[in-house]
Design an enzyme around this catalytic site. Structure first.
Site, PDB file in Angstrom:
ATOM      1  N   SER A  15      44.434  43.674  41.376  1.00 44.72           N
ATOM      2  CA  SER A  15      45.716  44.244  40.946  1.00 44.72           C
ATOM      3  C   SER A  15      46.885  43.410  41.454  1.00 44.72           C
ATOM      4  CB  SER A  15      45.838  45.689  41.453  1.00 44.72           C
ATOM      5  OG  SER A  15      45.779  45.696  42.881  1.00 44.72           O
ATOM      6  N   PHE A  17      48.995  39.501  41.116  1.00 42.23           N
ATOM      7  CA  PHE A  17      49.778  38.938  40.011  1.00 42.23           C
ATOM      8  C   PHE A  17      48.907  38.736  38.772  1.00 42.23           C
ATOM      9  CE2 PHE A  17      52.643  37.742  43.493  1.00 42.23           C
ATOM     10  CZ  PHE A  17      53.835  38.201  42.948  1.00 42.23           C
ATOM     11  N   GLY A  18      47.721  38.171  38.951  1.00 43.14           N
ATOM     12  CA  GLY A  18      46.848  37.938  37.797  1.00 43.14           C
ATOM     13  C   GLY A  18      46.410  39.252  37.170  1.00 43.14           C
ATOM     14  N   GLU A 177      58.751  30.580  56.684  1.00 44.82           N
ATOM     15  CA  GLU A 177      59.493  31.827  56.522  1.00 44.82           C
ATOM     16  C   GLU A 177      59.292  32.757  57.718  1.00 44.82           C
ATOM     17  OE1 GLU A 177      59.674  31.913  51.652  1.00 44.82           O
ATOM     18  OE2 GLU A 177      58.005  32.918  52.607  1.00 44.82           O
ATOM     19  N   ASP A 315      44.555  32.562  42.019  1.00 45.31           N
ATOM     20  CA  ASP A 315      44.139  31.770  43.180  1.00 45.31           C
ATOM     21  C   ASP A 315      42.654  31.425  43.173  1.00 45.31           C
ATOM     22  OD1 ASP A 315      46.700  31.859  44.078  1.00 45.31           O
ATOM     23  OD2 ASP A 315      46.321  33.101  45.846  1.00 45.31           O
ATOM     24  N   ALA A 326      52.201  32.404  42.485  1.00 46.16           N
ATOM     25  CA  ALA A 326      52.299  33.554  41.597  1.00 46.16           C
ATOM     26  C   ALA A 326      52.345  33.135  40.119  1.00 46.16           C
ATOM     27  CB  ALA A 326      53.532  34.366  41.959  1.00 46.16           C
TER      28      ALA A 326
HETATM   29  C1  LIG Z   1      52.139  35.398  52.603  1.00 42.84           C
HETATM   30  C2  LIG Z   1      52.143  34.790  51.241  1.00 42.84           C
HETATM   31  C3  LIG Z   1      53.317  34.280  50.721  1.00 42.84           C
HETATM   32  C4  LIG Z   1      53.343  33.740  49.441  1.00 42.84           C
HETATM   33  N1  LIG Z   1      54.522  33.253  48.943  1.00 42.84           N
HETATM   34  C5  LIG Z   1      54.574  32.801  47.672  1.00 42.84           C
HETATM   35  C6  LIG Z   1      55.805  32.398  47.091  1.00 42.84           C
HETATM   36  O1  LIG Z   1      56.845  32.416  47.751  1.00 42.84           O
HETATM   37  N2  LIG Z   1      55.796  31.997  45.793  1.00 42.84           N
HETATM   38  C7  LIG Z   1      54.658  31.969  45.046  1.00 42.84           C
HETATM   39  O2  LIG Z   1      54.715  31.652  43.865  1.00 42.84           O
HETATM   40  N3  LIG Z   1      53.473  32.325  45.571  1.00 42.84           N
HETATM   41  C8  LIG Z   1      53.397  32.748  46.858  1.00 42.84           C
HETATM   42  N4  LIG Z   1      52.206  33.133  47.396  1.00 42.84           N
HETATM   43  C9  LIG Z   1      50.977  32.975  46.599  1.00 42.84           C
HETATM   44  C10 LIG Z   1      50.835  34.079  45.584  1.00 42.84           C
HETATM   45  O3  LIG Z   1      51.063  35.333  46.178  1.00 42.84           O
HETATM   46  C11 LIG Z   1      49.438  33.989  44.992  1.00 42.84           C
HETATM   47  O4  LIG Z   1      49.293  32.729  44.410  1.00 42.84           O
HETATM   48  C12 LIG Z   1      49.188  35.067  43.968  1.00 42.84           C
HETATM   49  O5  LIG Z   1      49.280  36.334  44.554  1.00 42.84           O
HETATM   50  C13 LIG Z   1      47.825  34.885  43.323  1.00 42.84           C
HETATM   51  O6  LIG Z   1      47.599  35.943  42.439  1.00 42.84           O
HETATM   52  P1  LIG Z   1      46.121  36.463  42.189  1.00 42.84           P
HETATM   53  O7  LIG Z   1      46.218  37.542  41.169  1.00 42.84           O
HETATM   54  O8  LIG Z   1      45.218  35.346  41.933  1.00 42.84           O
HETATM   55  O9  LIG Z   1      45.673  37.076  43.581  1.00 42.84           O
HETATM   56  P2  LIG Z   1      46.326  38.241  44.427  1.00 42.84           P
HETATM   57  O10 LIG Z   1      47.734  38.466  44.076  1.00 42.84           O
HETATM   58  O11 LIG Z   1      45.993  37.908  45.839  1.00 42.84           O
HETATM   59  O12 LIG Z   1      45.511  39.522  43.998  1.00 42.84           O
HETATM   60  C14 LIG Z   1      44.148  39.649  44.265  1.00 42.84           C
HETATM   61  C15 LIG Z   1      43.755  41.076  43.961  1.00 42.84           C
HETATM   62  O13 LIG Z   1      42.355  41.196  43.948  1.00 42.84           O
HETATM   63  C16 LIG Z   1      41.955  42.300  44.752  1.00 42.84           C
HETATM   64  N5  LIG Z   1      40.618  41.971  45.241  1.00 42.84           N
HETATM   65  C17 LIG Z   1      40.234  40.943  45.997  1.00 42.84           C
HETATM   66  N6  LIG Z   1      38.905  40.963  46.172  1.00 42.84           N
HETATM   67  C18 LIG Z   1      38.448  42.048  45.499  1.00 42.84           C
HETATM   68  C19 LIG Z   1      37.171  42.610  45.302  1.00 42.84           C
HETATM   69  N7  LIG Z   1      36.061  42.071  45.811  1.00 42.84           N
HETATM   70  N8  LIG Z   1      37.084  43.755  44.592  1.00 42.84           N
HETATM   71  C20 LIG Z   1      38.193  44.338  44.049  1.00 42.84           C
HETATM   72  N9  LIG Z   1      39.424  43.818  44.202  1.00 42.84           N
HETATM   73  C21 LIG Z   1      39.534  42.692  44.906  1.00 42.84           C
HETATM   74  C22 LIG Z   1      43.034  42.380  45.810  1.00 42.84           C
HETATM   75  O14 LIG Z   1      43.074  43.646  46.408  1.00 42.84           O
HETATM   76  C23 LIG Z   1      44.265  42.089  44.963  1.00 42.84           C
HETATM   77  O15 LIG Z   1      44.652  43.248  44.276  1.00 42.84           O
HETATM   78  C24 LIG Z   1      52.151  33.675  48.674  1.00 42.84           C
HETATM   79  C25 LIG Z   1      50.961  34.179  49.208  1.00 42.84           C
HETATM   80  C26 LIG Z   1      50.961  34.737  50.481  1.00 42.84           C
HETATM   81  C27 LIG Z   1      49.687  35.280  51.045  1.00 42.84           C
END
Ligand SMILES: Cc1cc2nc3c(=O)[nH]c(=O)nc-3n(C[C@H](O)[C@H](O)[C@H](O)COP(=O)(O)OP(=O)(O)OC[C@H]3O[C@@H](n4cnc5c(N)ncnc54)[C@H](O)[C@@H]3O)c2cc1C
Length: 486
Positions: A15, A17-18, A177, A315, A326
């Protein structure tokens, strides 16, 4: 149920960004979407450091996913940790406590993100937690403020210095930060709030094994950020690789091989990421490659070999030129949703145009009124970059109400130096010690008031001979100083 008896079923894992943007992009598509995530919220990770340092509350950056999607009739939300994906039988298995749920899919979007990586030293996690979740940020807030509280109780100079030394490991955007905010908090917010210690004496160290600050943003912006941090009193130590971490400090190896120790109770790890373990499950079944960080090398349409209905985004995906940010997740998930829709309208996977990433730039704040930004070839820093950072982050926070509250919290913090979220609980002050105790049924030892008697959390405190009882109403030199300073 026969194939014809149900609508096309899309399962979305995650849940973040993706996951959220992928689900929303399917709003007007004739499908049933099931989002499965191990948290009940959509987390805006870029602002986690503001929760850790008392500027924002967790609710502002992590609204409940169920509430966000309540009007999207074709979507349902299931809480659970996905433990298995069966590509052949097209099912996802998730677990919530002892309950196991198997959810069938026709199309799958896997957006489970990344965890902290300790590069094979997972034992560091206990003493230097990362910052990936709300739990992490709240624990960190407890560790930071808890260190000040413990220092206030200590009458041993050496111990106080250890308690007032904060080390951030990893000089990427998160490290920069966080270091900046710990420095601002100790220099401004906490000034005058203690009687026995002067919080402005806190040492904030930002260290990295790499030779530069903010390496992905280039030399110019890295130098700009480093100078600003140094002006705020942050010590920057580069070419310094952490080789050991324990409760009281860490050991750093210099480039020439020499090792030195830094005494510091509060350490934060922001040095590396490892993709969700679900990547390996997918790779093992499909023959997809994974890199050292566990990311899955996807095909040009973000699917995995032999499975044109299974998309890996955010990611977890490995696509050259797409950063773990993001925007990479949002654009990847939106692309996957469009491909699913096009498939239902008759497009074959072979007809899909490859995913193209549009680089909107990157930013990092350093302190109040100072940020660095890179947009295309344009690199700039300072107040303008900071305003841009504020506007952009406000735009991407989910929910009108959250935007208003966040803006108010920022106004309070940036105009008055006050922070509205300085609450820490007993469990958080004692951090994982308290959690361990909860699990074993024991209560963590709490030192008697007005003494510096040793506990697990204060291993170096002087013995009972050092016990001091202060006369009520007798403020210390630090309090006097703060009072005079206004
Ligand atoms: C501290 C921090 C600061 C950041 N700052 C920036 C920024 O300034 N600008 C920027 O662009 N990016 C930033 N990022 C990176 C950005 O947040 C990520 O690239 C982005 O969130 C990736 O999106 P995603 O959907 O792949 O993963 P996420 O947003 O991490 O979401 C993963 C989801 O999967 C769920 N999940 C994981 N494993 C399981 C499982 N086994 N079963 C069920 N659910 C699961 C999690 O609960 C979560 O809901 C930052 C990241 C962090 C940690």
């Amino acid at each position: 149920m026969s194939e014809a008896a149900h609508r096309h079923r899309v399962v979305v894992i995650g849940s973040g960004f993706g996951g959220l943007f992928g689900t929303r992009a399917l709003k007007r598509t004739d499908v049933d979407v099931t989002m499965i995530a191990k948290t009940t919220h959509h987390l805006f990770q870029p602002l986690l450091y503001q929760v850790a340092t008392g500027i924002l509350s967790e609710g502002e950056i992590a609204p409940a996913t169920r509430m966000i999607l309540r009007k999207q009739r074709n979507a349902e939300v299931l809480l659970g940790e996905v433990t298995d994906i069966d590509l052949e039988n097209r099912t996802v298995t998730s677990r919530l406590l002892e309950r196991v749920t198997v959810t069938p899919f026709d199309s799958l979007i896997v957006a489970a993100g990344a965890d902290q990586s300790y590069f094979g030293n997972d034992q560091f996690a206990e003493f230097a937690p990362g910052m990936k979740t709300i739990d992490d940020a709240l624990e960190l807030r407890g560790r930071i403020l808890g260190a000040f509280e413990q220092a206030e109780l200590s009458h041993d100079h050496e111990e106080r210095m250890r308690l007032l030394t904060f080390v951030v490991i990893g000089a990427g955007p998160t490290g920069v930060e966080l270091a900046g905010q710990i420095a601002e908090m100790s220099d401004n917010t906490l000034k005058g709030a203690f009687r026995n210690i002067d919080p402005t004496e806190a040492r904030v160290i930002l260290l990295d094994a790499a030779p530069a600050v903010l390496p992905p943003m280039g030399e110019k912006l890295g130098t700009m950020a480093a100078k600003r941090l140094e002006k705020m009193g942050v010590e920057i130590q580069l070419n310094a690789m952490v080789v050991d971490v324990d409760a009281d400090g860490l050991v750093v190896k210099e480039k020439d091989g020499t090792e030195r120790r830094i005494e510091a109770q509060c350490k934060v790890w922001s040095a590396g990421v490892a993709a969700s373990k679900l990547g390996k499950i997918l790779a093992d079944q499909s023959g997809a490659e994974t890199d050292r960080a566990g990311r899955v090398r996807v095909l040009p349409d973000l699917t995995i070999p032999g499975n044109p209905n299974v998309f890996v985004v955010g990611d977890m995906m490995l696509v050259d030129g797409v950063p773990g940010m993001a925007q990479g997740a949002i654009q990847g998930a939106t692309y996957a949703a469009k491909a699913i829709k096009a498939g239902l309208e008759g497009q074959s996977p072979a007809e899909r145009k490859p995913f193209k990433y549009f680089d909107k730039g990157s930013m990092a704040t350093v302190s109040r009124a100072s940020a660095v930004a890179k947009v295309g070839k344009l690199e700039f820093g300072g107040f303008l970059a900071w305003l841009g950072w504020l506007a952009l982050h406000l735009w991407y926070i989910v929910g009108y109400q959250n935007r208003v509250i966040t803006l108010t919290s920022w106004a309070i913090t940036f105009l008055t130096n006050k922070r509205g979220q300085m609450t820490i609980t007993e469990q958080q002050v004692y951090a994982r010690t308290a959690l361990d105790a909860l699990q074993t049924g024991a209560k963590p030892a709490i030192p008697p008031v007005h003494t510096s008697s040793p506990t697990k959390a204060l291993p170096k405190a002087a013995p009972t001979a050092d016990v001091q009882v202060e006369a009520p109403g007798a403020p210390s030199a630090a309090a006097d100083k703060a009072e005079k300073a206004g």
